[in-house]
Design an enzyme around this catalytic site. Structure first.
Site, PDB file in Angstrom:
ATOM      1  N   ASP A   1      -5.121   8.398   8.815  1.00  0.00           N
ATOM      2  CA  ASP A   1      -4.442   7.354   8.689  1.00  0.00           C
ATOM      3  C   ASP A   1      -4.310   6.630   7.321  1.00  0.00           C
ATOM      4  O   ASP A   1      -4.912   7.317   6.518  1.00  0.00           O
ATOM      5  CB  ASP A   1      -5.391   6.051   9.325  1.00  0.00           C
ATOM      6  N   SER A   2      -3.801   5.635   6.987  1.00  0.00           N
ATOM      7  CA  SER A   2      -3.470   5.167   5.672  1.00  0.00           C
ATOM      8  C   SER A   2      -5.050   4.668   4.921  1.00  0.00           C
ATOM      9  O   SER A   2      -5.042   4.373   3.724  1.00  0.00           O
ATOM     10  CB  SER A   2      -2.579   3.728   5.477  1.00  0.00           C
TER      11      SER A   2
ATOM     12  N   HIS B   1      -4.849  -1.928  12.756  1.00  0.00           N
ATOM     13  CA  HIS B   1      -5.342  -3.191  12.953  1.00  0.00           C
ATOM     14  C   HIS B   1      -5.573  -4.043  13.958  1.00  0.00           C
ATOM     15  O   HIS B   1      -6.539  -4.764  14.264  1.00  0.00           O
ATOM     16  CB  HIS B   1      -5.358  -3.753  11.565  1.00  0.00           C
TER      17      HIS B   1
ATOM     18  N   CYS C   1      -1.662   6.135  12.066  1.00  0.00           N
ATOM     19  CA  CYS C   1      -0.957   4.976  11.257  1.00  0.00           C
ATOM     20  C   CYS C   1       0.571   4.890  11.949  1.00  0.00           C
ATOM     21  O   CYS C   1       1.035   5.772  12.037  1.00  0.00           O
ATOM     22  CB  CYS C   1      -0.953   5.623   9.778  1.00  0.00           C
TER      23      CYS C   1
ATOM     24  N   GLU D   1      -9.658  -6.500   8.459  1.00  0.00           N
ATOM     25  CA  GLU D   1     -10.645  -5.764   7.379  1.00  0.00           C
ATOM     26  C   GLU D   1     -11.652  -6.640   6.841  1.00  0.00           C
ATOM     27  O   GLU D   1     -12.785  -6.534   6.774  1.00  0.00           O
ATOM     28  CB  GLU D   1     -10.024  -5.267   6.354  1.00  0.00           C
TER      29      GLU D   1
ATOM     30  N   CYS E   1       0.460  -1.367  15.119  1.00  0.00           N
ATOM     31  CA  CYS E   1      -0.531  -1.264  13.903  1.00  0.00           C
ATOM     32  C   CYS E   1      -1.898  -1.114  14.174  1.00  0.00           C
ATOM     33  O   CYS E   1      -2.497  -1.723  15.190  1.00  0.00           O
ATOM     34  CB  CYS E   1      -0.277  -2.437  13.032  1.00  0.00           C
TER      35      CYS E   1
HETATM   36  N1  DGL Z   1      -2.333   1.941   9.337  1.00  0.00           N
HETATM   37  C1  DGL Z   1      -1.209   0.870   9.076  1.00  0.00           C
HETATM   38  C2  DGL Z   1      -0.435   1.081  10.237  1.00  0.00           C
HETATM   39  O1  DGL Z   1      -0.819   1.277  11.373  1.00  0.00           O
HETATM   40  C3  DGL Z   1      -1.584  -0.364   8.470  1.00  0.00           C
HETATM   41  C4  DGL Z   1      -2.248  -0.426   7.220  1.00  0.00           C
HETATM   42  C5  DGL Z   1      -1.347  -0.271   5.982  1.00  0.00           C
HETATM   43  O2  DGL Z   1      -0.266  -0.880   5.768  1.00  0.00           O
HETATM   44  O3  DGL Z   1      -1.691   0.981   5.474  1.00  0.00           O
HETATM   45  O4  DGL Z   1       0.712   0.727  10.255  1.00  0.00           O
END
Ligand code: DGL
Length: 269
Positions: free
Chosen positions: A11-12, A187, A74, A153, A185
């Protein structure tokens, strides 16, 4: 390939832990290696070219751990880089877009689906294209919700500010009379309660990570790759920056302690 090899998840940053949580529920015996690119998060506002470049580097980290399958947790990466990750990895790779789209199409009775995600995910139209491919009669309405990422977060899951922002973002979707909303997403499942409240519990929420865990389970069974050991699985966490912060927020996302989080060198923002 050996069944005890871990599943790789990247993931990012921290958000992919919601996908790890879903994987742990559906596949409690699987070993997991997670990489979060905390040095370069967020990916959401970045261009597809940059996200594709980052995705390949993230994939290489997991391949060094001899993973048997890769989950792209992600949404932003899954939306723009699934093809190149699949090409690079040469092992099964699962993104979160198709499972989420599939679950939404099954859930929507009125054939009016909303999708929320980062700017990158929404502007890529990946969910819209996947949903329309499954059923061209469905109307899809996308809405970027970039502020949801820092709010999740911060742990502001029950905060007035989050509710106000959610109202602002989701109002246009309520005008479209959607009956299903894809949480596109990593989050957003953390904010499920406030999203439900703003939508008066009237819209079916689809968690793409959850839908992906179901697909991964089926895939491992079909490929005869599920871990048959009943030992406590080994979970390993790697990040590209500030491991202690990841450990702290990660606990909240995962609902359990993480143990040691390792830092991978060489990732510059
Ligand atoms: N993990 C990213 C997503 O699911 C969200 C956070 C980011 O912008 O990197 O798109």
């Amino acid at each position: 390939m050996n069944n005890a090899q871990p599943i790789g998840v990247f993931d990012s940053g921290i958000g992919g832990m919601t996908v790890v949580r879903a994987l742990m529920q559906h596949l409690p015996h699987e070993n997991i290696v997670y990489f979060g690119d905390t040095a370069r998060v967020p990916y959401g506002p970045k261009s597809p070219q940059v996200v594709r470049e980052y995705a390949l580097q993230d994939t290489d980290v997991l391949l060094q751990h001899d993973v048997k399958l890769i989950v792209i947790a992600c949404n932003t990466v899954s939306a723009v880089a699934l093809d190149i990750v699949q090409k690079r990895a040469k092992i099964p790779v699962v993104g979160v877009i198709l499972p989420g789209a599939d679950a939404a199409v099954l859930a929507s009775k009125k054939k009016r689906i909303g999708v929320i995600g980062t700017l990158g995910t929404i502007f890529s139209n990946a969910y819209t294209n996947a949903i329309r491919q499954l059923n061209p009669a469905i109307k899809v309405f996308g809405q970027p919700c970039p502020l949801f990422v820092p709010l999740a977060e911060e742990g502001w899951t029950d905060h007035k500010a989050t509710e106000l922002i959610a109202k602002e973002y989701l109002f246009p979707l309520t005008l479209e009379k959607i009956d299903t909303l894809v949480l596109g997403c990593t989050h957003y499942p953390i904010l499920r309660k406030v999203i439900n409240k703003v939508l008066h519990n009237d819209v079916m929420l689809i968690d793409s990570g959850e839908a992906t865990a179901v697909i991964v389970k089926n895939m491992l069974t079909e490929l005869h790759l599920e871990n048959t050991s009943i030992m406590k699985p080994n979970l390993q966490f790697f990040v590209s920056d500030v491991p202690h912060k990841f450990a702290e927020i990660g606990e909240r996302f995962l609902g359990t302690t993480l143990g040691k989080v390792h830092r991978v060198e060489g990732f510059l923002s």
